[in-house]
Design an enzyme around this catalytic site. Sequence first.
Site, PDB file in Angstrom:
ATOM      1  N   ARG A  45      -9.396 -38.316   0.452  1.00 52.28           N
ATOM      2  CA  ARG A  45      -9.430 -37.830   1.811  1.00 52.28           C
ATOM      3  C   ARG A  45      -8.384 -38.632   2.611  1.00 52.28           C
ATOM      4  NH1 ARG A  45      -9.450 -42.341   3.388  1.00 52.28           N
ATOM      5  NH2 ARG A  45      -9.849 -41.615   5.447  1.00 52.28           N
ATOM      6  N   GLY A  46      -8.254 -38.224   3.918  1.00 56.74           N
ATOM      7  CA  GLY A  46      -7.156 -38.781   4.706  1.00 56.74           C
ATOM      8  C   GLY A  46      -6.021 -37.759   4.671  1.00 56.74           C
ATOM      9  N   ALA A  47      -5.531 -37.383   5.868  1.00 53.64           N
ATOM     10  CA  ALA A  47      -4.597 -36.260   5.974  1.00 53.64           C
ATOM     11  C   ALA A  47      -3.393 -36.345   5.036  1.00 53.64           C
ATOM     12  CB  ALA A  47      -4.154 -36.106   7.433  1.00 53.64           C
ATOM     13  N   ARG A  88     -10.402 -27.711   3.380  1.00 54.85           N
ATOM     14  CA  ARG A  88     -10.717 -28.380   4.651  1.00 54.85           C
ATOM     15  C   ARG A  88      -9.756 -27.850   5.731  1.00 54.85           C
ATOM     16  NH1 ARG A  88     -11.367 -34.705   4.363  1.00 54.85           N
ATOM     17  NH2 ARG A  88     -12.668 -34.252   6.225  1.00 54.85           N
ATOM     18  N   GLN A 194     -16.125 -44.298   6.561  1.00 52.74           N
ATOM     19  CA  GLN A 194     -14.816 -44.626   5.969  1.00 52.74           C
ATOM     20  C   GLN A 194     -14.333 -46.025   6.396  1.00 52.74           C
ATOM     21  OE1 GLN A 194     -15.656 -41.738   7.399  1.00 52.74           O
ATOM     22  NE2 GLN A 194     -14.464 -40.002   6.598  1.00 52.74           N
ATOM     23  N   ASP A 235      -5.077 -36.485  12.129  1.00 59.55           N
ATOM     24  CA  ASP A 235      -5.156 -35.392  11.160  1.00 59.55           C
ATOM     25  C   ASP A 235      -4.281 -34.230  11.581  1.00 59.55           C
ATOM     26  OD1 ASP A 235      -7.419 -35.921   9.028  1.00 59.55           O
ATOM     27  OD2 ASP A 235      -7.872 -36.931  10.904  1.00 59.55           O
ATOM     28  N   LYS A 245     -10.555 -38.582  13.301  1.00 55.90           N
ATOM     29  CA  LYS A 245     -11.960 -38.711  12.943  1.00 55.90           C
ATOM     30  C   LYS A 245     -12.862 -38.739  14.169  1.00 55.90           C
ATOM     31  CE  LYS A 245     -13.275 -38.577   9.795  1.00 55.90           C
ATOM     32  NZ  LYS A 245     -13.810 -37.313   9.242  1.00 55.90           N
TER      33      LYS A 245
HETATM   34  O1  MRU Z   1     -12.536 -36.956   6.904  1.00 55.67           O
HETATM   35  P1  MRU Z   1     -11.387 -37.856   6.487  1.00 55.67           P
HETATM   36  O2  MRU Z   1     -11.831 -39.122   5.854  1.00 55.67           O
HETATM   37  O3  MRU Z   1     -10.351 -37.128   5.690  1.00 55.67           O
HETATM   38  O4  MRU Z   1     -10.702 -38.240   7.902  1.00 55.67           O
HETATM   39  C1  MRU Z   1      -9.591 -39.080   7.858  1.00 55.67           C
HETATM   40  C2  MRU Z   1      -9.080 -39.426   9.201  1.00 55.67           C
HETATM   41  O5  MRU Z   1      -9.552 -38.975  10.229  1.00 55.67           O
HETATM   42  C3  MRU Z   1      -7.853 -40.306   9.243  1.00 55.67           C
HETATM   43  O6  MRU Z   1      -7.860 -41.106  10.367  1.00 55.67           O
HETATM   44  C4  MRU Z   1      -6.619 -39.406   9.262  1.00 55.67           C
HETATM   45  O7  MRU Z   1      -6.716 -38.475   8.240  1.00 55.67           O
HETATM   46  C5  MRU Z   1      -5.360 -40.182   9.132  1.00 55.67           C
HETATM   47  S1  MRU Z   1      -5.150 -40.752   7.573  1.00 55.67           S
HETATM   48  C6  MRU Z   1      -3.718 -41.582   7.504  1.00 55.67           C
END
Ligand code: MRU
Length: 340
Positions: A45-47, A88, A194, A235, A245
């Site tokens: 996960r993470g964009a 997602r 997270q 994201d 988030k």
């Molecule tokens: O639901 P997630 O864990 O994918 O959410 C991740 C976030 O909100 C991060 O802050 C965002 O993706 C930036 S990652 C470099």
Amino acid sequence: MIPSIEWIDNKVKMIDQLLLPYELKFLEISDYRKMATAIKDMNIRGAPAIGVAAAMGVALATIEYKNLTKKEFLKKVKDAINTIRNTRPTASNLFWAIDRIWKVIEAAPDEPPEISELAIEEAKIMAQEDINANKSIGKHGAALLKNGDVVLTHCNAGSLATVQYGTALAPIRTAIEQGKKISVIADETRPKLQGATLTAFELQYDKIPVKVISDTSSGLLMKLGKVNKVIVGADRITSDAVFNKIGTYLVALAAKDNNIPFYVAAPTSTLSLHETSEKVKIEERDTKEVSHILGKLCIVPEGVECLNYAFDITPFRLITGIITEDGVFVPKELLKKYKS
Ligand code: MRU
């Protein structure tokens, strides 16, 4: 911190983030359907990491279908892309990545086996570009940090949320490499935690001082002067706001109220400046993520309903600067720089 995802011998090796911080284990994926599941279930996960995982998922599909006729191959790969596209809805990197790799596949004059090689190459290039962008974000962002700074962050926008090095954590890593003394306060980040499970893990792994707090504590710590700066990831960045988030908006409000600089770090692959915030779909995930801690301990009386929005909207007026691989921009400047 080790890469969160890699392409090795026509397979994808990734850290299973659902097992952290208890176990550092890897998933090996050779089927695009399994990649889609890993994105949806948040093994990765993470964009930026989701973007590269999606591109690698498409490359896996090209391998699976390379012995078909070109017409059948393109149809099947398109189906695979739709499966990955529907995992997602909020992180714009996912759509940026699959659109980019489809362009390469669709435009290629070659036959399926050669096109598959091109797709694999493109996915690998995207992975390396992500690392390069994070290093540049680190360089530009480190200049904002003073020796002794305490930086608060929300969720995990670190190496685990990218291929490597991270976005919001990159300026911290770089500043420390430059000899500055920097420490981090990480919001636990309910409901998926997270911050507690991933940000604390990777900073401890890199021997960077970190303390974890309950999300509700950040405002008080700012008021008590225990936070010098806030850096979070993103994201999706629209022409008027930043999606990140759930809880980020509240951190931004507290930072504004306490005159604490609030920075967003994100590669340009996260920019979606052609749209405004009301057009964006915010992911709603299984409410069990709220009613149960890490899927185990139920903390809500039976029969009581929960809501689980995964992201929120922070308007530009609360943001001091946005750090990309090209520099640090106040929101208005970001639009001038990137909005065509
Ligand atoms: O639901 P997630 O864990 O994918 O959410 C991740 C976030 O909100 C991060 O802050 C965002 O993706 C930036 S990652 C470099």
